[in-house]
Design an enzyme around this catalytic site. Structure first.
Site, PDB file in Angstrom:
ATOM      1  N   TYR A  79       0.852  -1.179   0.000  1.00 15.65           N
ATOM      2  CA  TYR A  79       0.000   0.000   0.000  1.00 15.65           C
ATOM      3  C   TYR A  79       0.892   1.235   0.000  1.00 15.65           C
ATOM      4  CZ  TYR A  79      -3.434  -3.431   1.708  1.00 15.65           C
ATOM      5  OH  TYR A  79      -4.230  -4.537   1.873  1.00 15.65           O
ATOM      6  N   HIS A 126       0.841 -11.898   1.468  1.00 17.48           N
ATOM      7  CA  HIS A 126      -0.232 -11.119   0.827  1.00 17.48           C
ATOM      8  C   HIS A 126      -0.866 -11.879  -0.341  1.00 17.48           C
ATOM      9  CE1 HIS A 126      -1.365  -6.625  -0.027  1.00 17.48           C
ATOM     10  NE2 HIS A 126      -2.397  -7.412  -0.122  1.00 17.48           N
ATOM     11  N   SER A 148     -13.020  -5.883   2.936  1.00 14.45           N
ATOM     12  CA  SER A 148     -14.161  -5.379   2.142  1.00 14.45           C
ATOM     13  C   SER A 148     -15.502  -5.949   2.617  1.00 14.45           C
ATOM     14  CB  SER A 148     -13.961  -5.684   0.648  1.00 14.45           C
ATOM     15  OG  SER A 148     -12.835  -5.005   0.151  1.00 14.45           O
ATOM     16  N   PRO A 149     -15.752  -5.927   3.941  1.00 19.65           N
ATOM     17  CA  PRO A 149     -17.026  -6.476   4.442  1.00 19.65           C
ATOM     18  C   PRO A 149     -18.238  -5.629   4.025  1.00 19.65           C
ATOM     19  CG  PRO A 149     -15.870  -5.341   6.208  1.00 19.65           C
ATOM     20  CD  PRO A 149     -14.927  -5.382   5.038  1.00 19.65           C
ATOM     21  N   GLY A 197     -18.535  -4.627   0.990  1.00 17.77           N
ATOM     22  CA  GLY A 197     -18.620  -4.809  -0.458  1.00 17.77           C
ATOM     23  C   GLY A 197     -18.004  -3.664  -1.242  1.00 17.77           C
ATOM     24  N   ARG A 198     -16.763  -3.294  -0.874  1.00 18.94           N
ATOM     25  CA  ARG A 198     -16.061  -2.163  -1.524  1.00 18.94           C
ATOM     26  C   ARG A 198     -16.837  -0.861  -1.373  1.00 18.94           C
ATOM     27  NH1 ARG A 198     -10.903  -3.965  -2.614  1.00 18.94           N
ATOM     28  NH2 ARG A 198     -10.989  -6.043  -3.503  1.00 18.94           N
ATOM     29  N   GLY A 199     -17.607  -0.775  -0.287  1.00  9.25           N
ATOM     30  CA  GLY A 199     -18.398   0.432  -0.049  1.00  9.25           C
ATOM     31  C   GLY A 199     -19.788   0.378  -0.653  1.00  9.25           C
ATOM     32  N   PHE A 200     -20.034  -0.590  -1.533  1.00 12.67           N
ATOM     33  CA  PHE A 200     -21.321  -0.668  -2.238  1.00 12.67           C
ATOM     34  C   PHE A 200     -22.469  -0.920  -1.247  1.00 12.67           C
ATOM     35  CE2 PHE A 200     -23.051  -2.417  -6.559  1.00 12.67           C
ATOM     36  CZ  PHE A 200     -23.859  -1.296  -6.667  1.00 12.67           C
ATOM     37  N   SER A 202     -22.828   0.163   1.582  1.00 16.03           N
ATOM     38  CA  SER A 202     -23.164   1.341   2.403  1.00 16.03           C
ATOM     39  C   SER A 202     -24.445   1.998   1.900  1.00 16.03           C
ATOM     40  CB  SER A 202     -22.028   2.365   2.354  1.00 16.03           C
ATOM     41  OG  SER A 202     -21.959   2.955   1.057  1.00 16.03           O
TER      42      SER A 202
END
Length: 337
Positions: free
Chosen positions: A64, A133, A213-214, A216-219, A221
């Protein structure tokens, strides 16, 4: 510190809060902005607020930035190292200037080199949880894990884990040195590791699942209602098929059904998504770089879901639902389930 619930991650002795903080979005990385622009001051404030609320488990990686994320964490934890549990990862190969070689390297020498570099960038003399990783398909997993176990013997690493690997690899690795955790993408939107029996393997061996990503990549939300809600240089628009084209709108219908459940419970859809992962017995590490969202995410640990709630959510997105690939074809090459 708040009384956030503590859980055993795996069965090797690591105790962590019921939620971790994914730090990837706090810096640019992988060649561009991840989840939009980041602000260092706000990111550090987020880490400090997380600690105040009892959230002291931070997830980063050498890749990162590269290096920038670990260096940011070093600034944030300076003078308080013992109050944090730090997880970082290696395998994407970089030279000393942070230039990618384009390789995944799990070789013995690189394991040692990467660990020393991470220790330096984190400003610490030990890493709490050190992950591979991505799997190096050209190096036997036994060699990689043997080198990781030597780091444990030297006191530079406390616990070890793998990321995005299948049951066979997990079993081979666990025989060489007990694994504490396996990190993989897991959410209401992404249950491939459940379908493949990987979660069953982890349960059998006493290894924890760290779910990235719990939301869903912000989806999940509910804040992303059209592709244009993401900045043009946000990697989700170009790398994550779930959020692209026709699939976006199919998934949006599912998100809006989940929003209805959240509204009934007077919580946000993101909190519902996090609470679902916790109720399934796993450790979510939602990523954020904003104080507002760390407060919201940690509050999700106080949400109780019944079996009836879980059944209802899983009936909206049943196991096997086609929600789109996790990454584009190129990025999926590193996932070896």
């Amino acid at each position: 510190m708040s009384n956030i619930k503590k859980v055993n991650l795996g069965s090797q002795g690591l105790v962590v809060p019921a939620i971790g903080l994914g730090c990837m979005g706090m810096t640019t990385g992988f060649g561009g902005n991840v989840y939009g622009n980041a602000d260092e001051t706000e990111a550090i404030a987020t880490i400090h607020r997380s600690l105040e609320l009892g959230g002291n488990f931070l997830d980063t990686a050498e890749a990162y930035g590269p290096f920038l994320n670990e260096q940011l964490i070093a600034k944030a934890i300076n003078g308080n190292r013992d109050k944090y549990i730090i997880a970082t990862k290696f395998a994407f190969e970089f030279d000393e200037n942070g230039q990618s070689t384009g390789k995944i390297n799990g070789g013995r020498n690189y394991v040692k080199k990467a660990a020393e570099r991470s220790l330096k960038h984190l400003g610490t003399d030990y890493i709490d949880l050190y992950y591979l990783h991505r799997l190096d398909i050209n190096t036997p997993i036994e060699e990689t894990v043997e080198a990781m176990s030597e780091l444990v013997k030297e006191g530079k690493v406390k616990y070890i884990g793998l990321s995005e690997v299948g049951s066979e690899t997990i079993r081979k690795a666990h025989k060489v040195h007990p694994l504490t955790a396996v990190q993989s993408e897991y959410s209401l939107f992404e249950r491939q590791i459940e379908e493949l029996g990987i979660i069953d393997t982890l349960n059998e061996l006493g290894i924890g699942l760290v779910a990235y990503s719990p939301i869903g990549r912000g989806f999940l939300s509910g804040n992303i209602q059209k592709p244009e809600d993401l900045a043009e240089d946000d990697f989700r628009r170009n790398v994550i098929p779930k959020l692209m084209g026709e699939q976006f709108y199919k998934n949006l219908e599912l998100v809006n059904e989940i929003k209805k459940v959240a509204e009934e419970k007077d919580i946000t859809p993101a909190q519902l998504a996090i609470a679902w992962v916790i109720a399934k017995g796993h450790l979510p590490i939602p990523g954020t770089k904003r104080v507002k969202y760390i407060e919201e995410n940690i509050a999700a640990t106080y949400v109780s879901l019944t079996q009836e709630d879980l059944n209802r959510l899983e009936s909206i997105i049943p196991l096997g639902t086609e929600t789109g690939a996790r990454y584009n074809e190129e990025a999926m090459k590193g996932v070896n389930l």
